[in-house]
Design a protein around this motif. Structure first.
Motif, PDB file in Angstrom:
ATOM      1  N   MET A   1       0.778  -1.291  -0.197  1.00 28.53           N
ATOM      2  CA  MET A   1       0.139   0.148   0.249  1.00 28.53           C
ATOM      3  C   MET A   1       0.771   1.203  -0.095  1.00 28.53           C
ATOM      4  N   ILE A   2       0.668   2.031  -1.047  1.00 22.32           N
ATOM      5  CA  ILE A   2       1.382   3.601  -1.038  1.00 22.32           C
ATOM      6  C   ILE A   2       0.874   4.359   0.238  1.00 22.32           C
ATOM      7  N   ASP A   3       1.640   5.010   0.940  1.00 22.82           N
ATOM      8  CA  ASP A   3       1.415   5.852   1.951  1.00 22.82           C
ATOM      9  C   ASP A   3       1.391   7.264   1.269  1.00 22.82           C
ATOM     10  N   GLN A   4       0.048   7.565   1.193  1.00 26.59           N
ATOM     11  CA  GLN A   4      -0.276   9.060   0.607  1.00 26.59           C
ATOM     12  C   GLN A   4       0.051  10.219   1.451  1.00 26.59           C
ATOM     13  N   TYR A   5       0.533   9.977   2.623  1.00 24.64           N
ATOM     14  CA  TYR A   5       0.855  10.842   3.411  1.00 24.64           C
ATOM     15  C   TYR A   5       2.188  10.942   4.008  1.00 24.64           C
ATOM     16  N   ALA A   6       2.909  10.046   3.174  1.00 22.80           N
ATOM     17  CA  ALA A   6       4.496  10.264   3.493  1.00 22.80           C
ATOM     18  C   ALA A   6       5.030  11.462   3.528  1.00 22.80           C
ATOM     19  N   GLU A   7       4.806  12.379   2.515  1.00 19.30           N
ATOM     20  CA  GLU A   7       5.336  13.816   2.629  1.00 19.30           C
ATOM     21  C   GLU A   7       4.757  14.734   3.464  1.00 19.30           C
ATOM     22  N   SER A   8       3.594  14.708   3.779  1.00 22.59           N
ATOM     23  CA  SER A   8       2.670  15.501   4.323  1.00 22.59           C
ATOM     24  C   SER A   8       2.385  15.089   5.805  1.00 22.59           C
ATOM     25  N   ALA A   9       2.998  14.171   6.359  1.00 27.24           N
ATOM     26  CA  ALA A   9       2.362  13.876   7.710  1.00 27.24           C
ATOM     27  C   ALA A   9       2.778  14.812   8.901  1.00 27.24           C
ATOM     28  N   GLU A  10       4.049  15.309   8.731  1.00 26.31           N
ATOM     29  CA  GLU A  10       4.392  16.462   9.677  1.00 26.31           C
ATOM     30  C   GLU A  10       3.521  17.659   9.819  1.00 26.31           C
ATOM     31  N   PHE A  11       2.742  17.894   8.476  1.00 31.14           N
ATOM     32  CA  PHE A  11       2.041  19.043   8.657  1.00 31.14           C
ATOM     33  C   PHE A  11       0.632  18.665   9.014  1.00 31.14           C
TER      34      PHE A  11
ATOM     35  N   GLU B   1       8.379  34.815   6.527  1.00 23.96           N
ATOM     36  CA  GLU B   1       7.586  34.882   5.345  1.00 23.96           C
ATOM     37  C   GLU B   1       8.447  34.392   4.046  1.00 23.96           C
ATOM     38  N   GLN B   2       9.608  33.538   4.435  1.00 23.38           N
ATOM     39  CA  GLN B   2      10.508  33.102   3.282  1.00 23.38           C
ATOM     40  C   GLN B   2      10.238  31.405   3.336  1.00 23.38           C
ATOM     41  N   ILE B   3      10.066  30.865   2.176  1.00 23.27           N
ATOM     42  CA  ILE B   3       9.690  29.472   2.122  1.00 23.27           C
ATOM     43  C   ILE B   3      10.940  28.727   2.455  1.00 23.27           C
ATOM     44  N   VAL B   4      10.784  27.942   3.425  1.00 16.61           N
ATOM     45  CA  VAL B   4      12.170  27.329   3.919  1.00 16.61           C
ATOM     46  C   VAL B   4      11.895  25.592   3.540  1.00 16.61           C
ATOM     47  N   ASP B   5      10.840  25.277   3.428  1.00 15.20           N
ATOM     48  CA  ASP B   5      10.439  23.811   2.975  1.00 15.20           C
ATOM     49  C   ASP B   5       9.344  23.647   2.408  1.00 15.20           C
ATOM     50  N   GLU B   6       9.287  22.776   1.055  1.00 12.71           N
ATOM     51  CA  GLU B   6       8.053  22.724   0.277  1.00 12.71           C
ATOM     52  C   GLU B   6       7.825  21.334  -0.104  1.00 12.71           C
ATOM     53  N   ARG B   7       6.644  20.711   0.019  1.00 12.86           N
ATOM     54  CA  ARG B   7       6.632  19.129  -0.263  1.00 12.86           C
ATOM     55  C   ARG B   7       5.317  19.511  -0.981  1.00 12.86           C
ATOM     56  N   LYS B   8       5.214  18.442  -2.414  1.00 15.68           N
ATOM     57  CA  LYS B   8       4.213  18.315  -3.107  1.00 15.68           C
ATOM     58  C   LYS B   8       3.602  16.891  -3.393  1.00 15.68           C
ATOM     59  N   LEU B   9       2.499  16.843  -3.360  1.00 17.27           N
ATOM     60  CA  LEU B   9       1.976  15.421  -3.479  1.00 17.27           C
ATOM     61  C   LEU B   9       0.657  15.467  -4.229  1.00 17.27           C
ATOM     62  N   SER B  10       0.191  14.384  -4.785  1.00 15.52           N
ATOM     63  CA  SER B  10      -0.962  14.171  -5.415  1.00 15.52           C
ATOM     64  C   SER B  10      -1.650  12.826  -5.254  1.00 15.52           C
ATOM     65  N   TYR B  11      -3.049  12.763  -4.948  1.00 16.48           N
ATOM     66  CA  TYR B  11      -3.741  11.560  -4.854  1.00 16.48           C
ATOM     67  C   TYR B  11      -4.956  11.588  -5.236  1.00 16.48           C
ATOM     68  N   ALA B  12      -5.618  10.445  -5.584  1.00 14.89           N
ATOM     69  CA  ALA B  12      -6.870  10.318  -6.109  1.00 14.89           C
ATOM     70  C   ALA B  12      -8.030  10.331  -5.160  1.00 14.89           C
ATOM     71  N   TRP B  13      -9.011  10.802  -5.461  1.00 10.64           N
ATOM     72  CA  TRP B  13     -10.290  10.877  -4.510  1.00 10.64           C
ATOM     73  C   TRP B  13     -11.401  10.382  -5.369  1.00 10.64           C
TER      74      TRP B  13
ATOM     75  N   VAL C   1      -7.571   3.051  13.498  1.00 12.11           N
ATOM     76  CA  VAL C   1      -6.893   2.277  12.325  1.00 12.11           C
ATOM     77  C   VAL C   1      -6.379   3.333  11.538  1.00 12.11           C
ATOM     78  N   GLU C   2      -5.103   3.205  11.188  1.00 12.66           N
ATOM     79  CA  GLU C   2      -4.272   4.220  10.365  1.00 12.66           C
ATOM     80  C   GLU C   2      -3.194   3.449   9.651  1.00 12.66           C
ATOM     81  N   PRO C   3      -3.306   3.428   8.255  1.00 10.16           N
ATOM     82  CA  PRO C   3      -2.118   2.690   7.856  1.00 10.16           C
ATOM     83  C   PRO C   3      -1.064   3.634   7.362  1.00 10.16           C
ATOM     84  N   SER C   4      -1.086   5.003   7.398  1.00 11.30           N
ATOM     85  CA  SER C   4       0.161   5.835   7.186  1.00 11.30           C
ATOM     86  C   SER C   4       1.107   5.791   8.274  1.00 11.30           C
ATOM     87  N   ALA C   5       2.334   5.325   7.999  1.00  8.02           N
ATOM     88  CA  ALA C   5       3.297   5.244   9.238  1.00  8.02           C
ATOM     89  C   ALA C   5       3.605   6.686   9.819  1.00  8.02           C
ATOM     90  N   GLY C   6       3.672   7.660   9.006  1.00  4.01           N
ATOM     91  CA  GLY C   6       3.811   8.997   9.407  1.00  4.01           C
ATOM     92  C   GLY C   6       2.828   9.356  10.398  1.00  4.01           C
TER      93      GLY C   6
END
Length: 244
Positions: free
Chosen positions: A1-11, A195-207, A67-72
């Protein structure tokens, strides 16, 4: 199973607060209509545990399966549960998807907030069959339907923004049609300092999209019926047995 929240979990936990400020009271009211002695409570897609805490407060004697399959997300969830003595005694965190989780044969309440679009139409039908088999006679499920219900373009907008210390965290979201009953969401998560971007994560998922009428039609063959909760703008519903 792909973890759709791997990049966004900390946010997620930082940015989900306004969502639970709006839906938490309605979920509390719905949960308190449940008799927890008729079976455990299941929090489907529990994320970082905000909803699990709502359920634990609403039903202080209930056993809860989160129940939560995302490791993050699950790491934040487990840390939150472990931080409360009472929760460590009655909350079990499961790493599988809902349909694969080892759950008791009878359940008093199943909650699926902000998550039903992750399930395909055939998976939804499996869920309705599971509810028909395992919900206690007076048990119920609670879920919400998020707009849009049709495959339309959603222009990019800031979905949430919160400050922690000297940093500001932001989520931007846009969506595009991906078939007759599906959207693809494109999410951008940013951290700002001064107000300076110090980190950026992008992801896409089906809904997967489902409307209220469609949901009613899917539930009927399983002997289940849908009830809208107030206030209507929250898009929250309970599911119970037709004969209830």
């Amino acid at each position: 199973m792909i973890d759709q929240y791997a990049e966004s979990a900390e946010f997620i936990d930082i940015l989900i607060g306004p969502f639970w400020s709006a839906l938490g009271p309605a979920l509390t009211a719905a949960a308190r209509m449940t008799d927890p002695t008729s079976g455990p409570v299941v929090d489907v897609g529990a994320g970082s545990g905000s909803g699990t805490l709502v359920l634990a407060d609403a039903l202080p004697d209930a056993e809860i399966f989160a129940v939560e399959p995302s490791a993050g997300l699950r790491s934040a969830l487990l840390a939150r549960v472990n931080a409360h003595d009472s929760l460590r005694e009655r909350v079990t965190v499961l790493p599988e998807g809902f349909l694969d989780a080892d759950l008791p044969g009878q359940l008093s309440l199943v909650v699926a907030m902000n998550v039903i679009g992750h399930f395909s139409p055939p998976e939804r039908l499996e869920i309705w069959r599971l509810l028909a088999e395992r919900l206690a006679p007076d048990g119920r499920a609670v879920l919400n339907l998020q707009p849009p219900a049709e495959p339309v373009e959603v222009p990019e907008a800031v979905a949430a923004s919160e400050r922690v210390g000297r940093r500001r965290y932001e989520c931007r979201a846009r969506a595009e049609p991906a078939g007759e009953e599906m959207l693809t969401w494109h999410m951008t998560y940013r951290s700002y300092q001064n107000e300076q971007i110090v980190d950026e994560r992008k992801l896409s998922y089906a809904w997967h999209l489902v409307s209220e009428p469609q949901l009613r039609d899917e539930l009927a063959p399983a002997g289940l019926r849908l009830h809208r909760l107030d206030p209507a703008e929250l898009g929250m519903f309970t599911i119970g047995r037709t004969q209830a």
